[in-house]
Design a protein around this motif. Structure first.
Motif, short mmCIF file in Angstrom:
data_model
loop_
_atom_site.label_atom_id
_atom_site.label_comp_id
_atom_site.label_asym_id
_atom_site.label_seq_id
_atom_site.Cartn_x
_atom_site.Cartn_y
_atom_site.Cartn_z
N ILE A 10 9.86 5.72 -7.76
CA ILE A 10 11.30 5.49 -7.56
C ILE A 10 11.58 4.15 -6.89
O ILE A 10 12.71 3.87 -6.50
CB ILE A 10 11.94 6.63 -6.74
N HIS A 11 10.56 3.33 -6.78
CA HIS A 11 10.72 2.00 -6.17
C HIS A 11 9.82 1.04 -6.92
O HIS A 11 8.72 1.41 -7.35
CB HIS A 11 10.35 2.06 -4.69
N ALA A 14 6.24 0.87 -5.73
CA ALA A 14 5.49 2.13 -5.62
C ALA A 14 4.25 2.12 -6.51
O ALA A 14 4.23 1.50 -7.57
CB ALA A 14 6.39 3.31 -6.00
N ARG A 46 7.75 4.79 4.01
CA ARG A 46 8.11 5.21 2.66
C ARG A 46 6.97 4.93 1.67
O ARG A 46 6.27 3.93 1.79
CB ARG A 46 9.37 4.49 2.20
N THR A 47 6.83 5.84 0.69
CA THR A 47 5.83 5.63 -0.37
C THR A 47 6.46 5.27 -1.72
O THR A 47 5.76 4.82 -2.61
CB THR A 47 4.98 6.90 -0.59
N GLY A 48 7.76 5.54 -1.87
CA GLY A 48 8.42 5.23 -3.13
C GLY A 48 8.07 6.16 -4.27
O GLY A 48 8.28 5.83 -5.44
N ILE A 49 7.54 7.35 -3.94
CA ILE A 49 7.21 8.33 -5.00
C ILE A 49 7.84 9.67 -4.70
O ILE A 49 8.14 10.02 -3.55
CB ILE A 49 5.69 8.52 -5.18
N GLN A 50 8.06 10.41 -5.76
CA GLN A 50 8.44 11.82 -5.71
C GLN A 50 7.40 12.58 -6.51
O GLN A 50 6.80 12.02 -7.44
CB GLN A 50 9.82 12.05 -6.32
N GLY A 88 12.17 15.30 -3.00
CA GLY A 88 12.56 14.03 -2.40
C GLY A 88 11.41 13.05 -2.33
O GLY A 88 10.27 13.36 -2.70
N GLU A 89 11.69 11.88 -1.81
CA GLU A 89 10.66 10.85 -1.65
C GLU A 89 9.62 11.32 -0.62
O GLU A 89 9.97 11.88 0.42
CB GLU A 89 11.28 9.54 -1.18
N LYS A 91 7.44 10.65 2.34
CA LYS A 91 7.41 9.72 3.47
C LYS A 91 6.37 10.23 4.45
O LYS A 91 6.15 11.43 4.57
CB LYS A 91 8.78 9.63 4.13
#
Length: 144
Positions: A10-11, A14, A46-50, A88-89, A91
């Motif tokens: 999602i980033h 990521a 943050r990891t930027g993943i779901q 959700g993301e 973290k």
């Protein structure tokens, strides 16, 4: 037994979680941000993943031994639990137990994620529990 773990990036920075060696239990998680963790303080990274976990599993977020040894950085709520239904993301709460500030960089491996089965139990209230040799002996009761 093999399961599919769905991962959504999602980033733009990521990365997919990565299993460094075949047979490793953990999948490395990567930071998508630069952040300073001051000595004695914690930060949410943050990891930027779901993820979408397989039915009947959880994800446990655990420390990386290299960060712990070299920088006294660990996962504050270790192991952190990600429930099957969470979308959700991901973290990670990292804490710096060291005496110096530590810089977390983009793409840095910050933790590992282990996928584990979850037992579903039926609660049964009772007034009596079975007897064991240990009984109610707690902390340090084994004498070791």
């Amino acid at each position: 037994m093999e399961y599919n773990l769905k991962v959504r990036l999602i980033h733009e920075d990521a990365k997919l979680p990565y299993q460094a060696n075949e047979g490793d239990a953990g999948l490395d998680l990567f930071s998508i941000e630069e952040k300073i963790i001051k000595a004695g303080e914690a930060e949410l990274i943050r990891t930027g993943i779901q993820i979408e976990l397989p039915k009947g599993t959880e994800a446990q977020v655990r420390p990386r031994s290299g960060l712990a040894l070299k920088h006294a950085i660990t996962v504050l709520n270790s192991p952190g639990t990600i429930d099957e239904g969470y979308r959700g993301e991901i973290k990670v709460i990292l804490i710096n137990h060291g005496k110096e500030d530590v810089k977390i960089e983009k793409q840095m491996r910050i933790a590992q994620m282990v996928i584990a089965p979850v037992l579903h139990v039926h609660l049964e209230q009772t007034d009596v529990l079975s007897h064991t040799d240990r009984g109610n002996g707690g902390f340090g009761s084994s004498g070791k």
